[in-house]
Design a protein around this motif. Structure first.
Motif, PDB file in Angstrom:
ATOM      1  N   THR A 215      38.779  38.580  46.456  1.00  0.00           N
ATOM      2  CA  THR A 215      39.621  37.767  45.584  1.00  0.00           C
ATOM      3  C   THR A 215      40.924  38.486  45.250  1.00  0.00           C
ATOM      4  O   THR A 215      41.085  39.673  45.547  1.00  0.00           O
ATOM      5  N   TRP A 216      41.837  37.735  44.671  1.00  0.00           N
ATOM      6  CA  TRP A 216      43.036  38.302  44.074  1.00  0.00           C
ATOM      7  C   TRP A 216      43.404  37.434  42.873  1.00  0.00           C
ATOM      8  O   TRP A 216      42.966  36.286  42.777  1.00  0.00           O
ATOM      9  N   HIS A 217      44.183  37.977  41.946  1.00  0.00           N
ATOM     10  CA  HIS A 217      44.440  37.288  40.687  1.00  0.00           C
ATOM     11  C   HIS A 217      45.910  36.901  40.557  1.00  0.00           C
ATOM     12  O   HIS A 217      46.810  37.669  40.913  1.00  0.00           O
ATOM     13  N   LEU A 218      46.142  35.702  40.010  1.00  0.00           N
ATOM     14  CA  LEU A 218      47.511  35.216  39.805  1.00  0.00           C
ATOM     15  C   LEU A 218      48.319  36.136  38.885  1.00  0.00           C
ATOM     16  O   LEU A 218      49.532  36.280  39.043  1.00  0.00           O
ATOM     17  N   LYS A 219      47.629  36.774  37.947  1.00  0.00           N
ATOM     18  CA  LYS A 219      48.326  37.662  37.008  1.00  0.00           C
ATOM     19  C   LYS A 219      48.936  38.874  37.710  1.00  0.00           C
ATOM     20  O   LYS A 219      49.797  39.561  37.138  1.00  0.00           O
ATOM     21  N   SER A 220      48.500  39.120  38.948  1.00  0.00           N
ATOM     22  CA  SER A 220      49.029  40.271  39.702  1.00  0.00           C
ATOM     23  C   SER A 220      50.339  39.960  40.412  1.00  0.00           C
ATOM     24  O   SER A 220      50.961  40.867  40.986  1.00  0.00           O
ATOM     25  N   ASN A 353      44.850  46.361  35.228  1.00  0.00           N
ATOM     26  CA  ASN A 353      43.559  45.985  35.800  1.00  0.00           C
ATOM     27  C   ASN A 353      43.705  45.279  37.150  1.00  0.00           C
ATOM     28  O   ASN A 353      43.029  44.293  37.439  1.00  0.00           O
ATOM     29  N   VAL A 354      44.623  45.789  37.989  1.00  0.00           N
ATOM     30  CA  VAL A 354      44.791  45.242  39.337  1.00  0.00           C
ATOM     31  C   VAL A 354      43.747  45.866  40.262  1.00  0.00           C
ATOM     32  O   VAL A 354      43.120  46.873  39.929  1.00  0.00           O
ATOM     33  N   ASN A 358      43.440  45.771  47.183  1.00  0.00           N
ATOM     34  CA  ASN A 358      44.406  44.721  47.514  1.00  0.00           C
ATOM     35  C   ASN A 358      45.807  45.287  47.687  1.00  0.00           C
ATOM     36  O   ASN A 358      46.549  44.899  48.602  1.00  0.00           O
ATOM     37  N   THR A 390      41.729  36.841  53.105  1.00  0.00           N
ATOM     38  CA  THR A 390      41.699  36.496  51.680  1.00  0.00           C
ATOM     39  C   THR A 390      43.067  36.685  51.035  1.00  0.00           C
ATOM     40  O   THR A 390      43.479  35.898  50.170  1.00  0.00           O
TER      41      THR A 390
END
Length: 423
Positions: A215-220, A353-354, A358, A390
């Motif tokens: 996964t990866w997060h939009l906040k990153s 918290n990245v 990734n 991903t």
């Protein structure tokens, strides 16, 4: 009359298909052979140097000396110019890649890396496989108009074999070499990369890097943008280092002085940072095993900064003193360490918290994209290296940012730079 024309066109298509299959197979086989030999002997020699550091001094000067000897007495004093040789051939109807380029780039690329030269075999493979295509185009008059297409077919197959990504192979041939797409380009290149992919499938080639990205997060996204800008900037540093060292070393008339100076720079750097030995893929494999457990310390920061500063310098010294290679592997190496360092800094000081893994993968693609100005090649190449898509969307965004950041700072790559362009 119509049936005669159709029969001629069918025969032409049939021959085009057969030749494209042959180019694909030979280029892929060459790429795989060089890859396997390099991996095997680089591991042996680097382990010997780790055990006995005196080899960090002996290996570079020995390897560069052997390459010089081969070039002078076996390969008829023909200098290996890398991808610029391909441009010279595709831009001229009369200039062709000499068949000796297959053996010279294969042997010199292998020797450069296994004896510690801080570059990779990718450009050696690209030029050697391009030569296979060039030789094929000269064998029949019917193919005289397909010179660029056959050269690109060889390149695409070679890249496919190295990185297990047919799309990256075709995109590199299109973005960097041909820069235009025709029906004959599509036919020859699709057939060549399909043949190459079938070969690596039969041989059960594993991805170079085994990773588990879920996964990866939009906040990153803001941090990804920062990574893209930093990647573009450091790629310019790499490019300017290569051009500067080549310019300075070209002023040295006695070639063995180049070897001595280049070896001294390389040996001193390897004694401080053994991670710089050869392609550097072994070092990348170490940091992707479990990057979440890596703790940021002052010594680690200094180590990473030292590696990021020295890698372009030792790559440049390797190439300027006669080594065979290019900026593919160095770009991936720099991107991996830059991405990890940025992730650790963000997590430690900003509590971002990245996910460090990734950032390692995206950094690899971003620096490569900026170094060769080919974002789509970089995207599919890194996804092929990891066999994981991903991160496709963030990689796409960051690669575009890094490329255009690099172009804004400095419009040239090591492939496109010419002194006449800046006068």
């Amino acid at each position: 009359m119509t049936s005669t024309i159709r029969n001629f066109q069918f025969q032409k298509l049939l021959k085009l298909t057969i030749v494209s299959i042959l180019i694909g197979f030979l280029s892929a086989f060459l790429g795989l052979a060089l890859k396997k030999l390099t991996e095997h002997y680089e591991e042996i020699f680097s382990q010997q140097a780790t055990t006995n550091p005196i080899y960090y001094v002996l290996f570079p000067i020995f390897g560069l000396s052997v390459i010089y000897f081969l070039r002078e007495y076996i390969f008829k004093k023909k200098e290996n110019k890398g991808i610029k040789e391909i441009f010279e051939s595709t831009n001229s109807k009369s200039h062709n890649l000499a068949s000796s380029k297959i053996s010279s780039h294969f042997v010199n690329g292998l020797l450069t890396v296994i004896f510690g030269g801080s570059t990779g075999i990718e450009v050696s493979t690209v030029v050697a496989s391009a030569t296979i295509g060039s030789v094929a185009h000269r064998k029949q008059n019917i193919f005289s108009e397909y010179k660029t297409e056959f050269i690109c077919a060889g390149i695409a197959a070679g890249i496919t074999a190295l990185f297990s990504s047919p799309i990256a192979g075709i995109l590199f041939a299109l973005e960097v070499i041909s820069r235009k797409i025709t029906r004959s380009f599509l036919v020859s290149n699709l057939i060549a990369v399909t043949t190459a992919f079938v070969l690596i499938y039969i041989l059960k080639e594993e991805p170079l890097f085994s990773v588990d990205i879920t996964t990866w997060h939009l906040k990153s996204i803001p941090y990804f943008i920062l990574l893209g800008i930093l990647s573009g900037s450091i790629s310019v540093y790499l490019t300017k280092c290569v051009l500067f060292f080549k310019g300075q070393f070209s002023k040295i008339n006695v070639h063995y002085y180049k070897i001595i100076i280049g070896s001294c720079i390389l040996s001193a750097s390897l004694l401080i940072f053994p991670q710089l030995y050869g392609e550097g893929y072994h070092a990348i494999k170490q940091i992707i095993v479990n990057p979440n457990e890596i703790k940021l310390t002052l010594s680690l920061v200094m180590t990473f900064i030292g590696i990021l500063i020295l890698k372009p310098i030792v790559t440049s010294a390797t190439l300027a003193s006669g080594g065979d290679g290019g900026v593919f592997a160095p770009s991936l190496f720099i991107g991996a360490f830059l991405g990890l360092l940025l992730a650790l800094l963000l997590n430690t000081f900003l509590g971002a918290n990245v996910i460090p893994l990734n950032f390692i993968i995206i950094g690899m693609a971003a620096v490569l994209s900026a170094s060769i100005h080919a974002p789509f090649t970089a995207i599919f190449l890194v996804c092929g290296l990891t066999n994981n898509y991903t991160l496709f969307l963030p990689i796409l965004v960051v690669c575009l940012i890094s490329k255009y950041t690099a172009k804004m700072i400095y419009p040239f790559t090591v492939y496109t730079y010419s002194p006449s362009l800046v006068k």
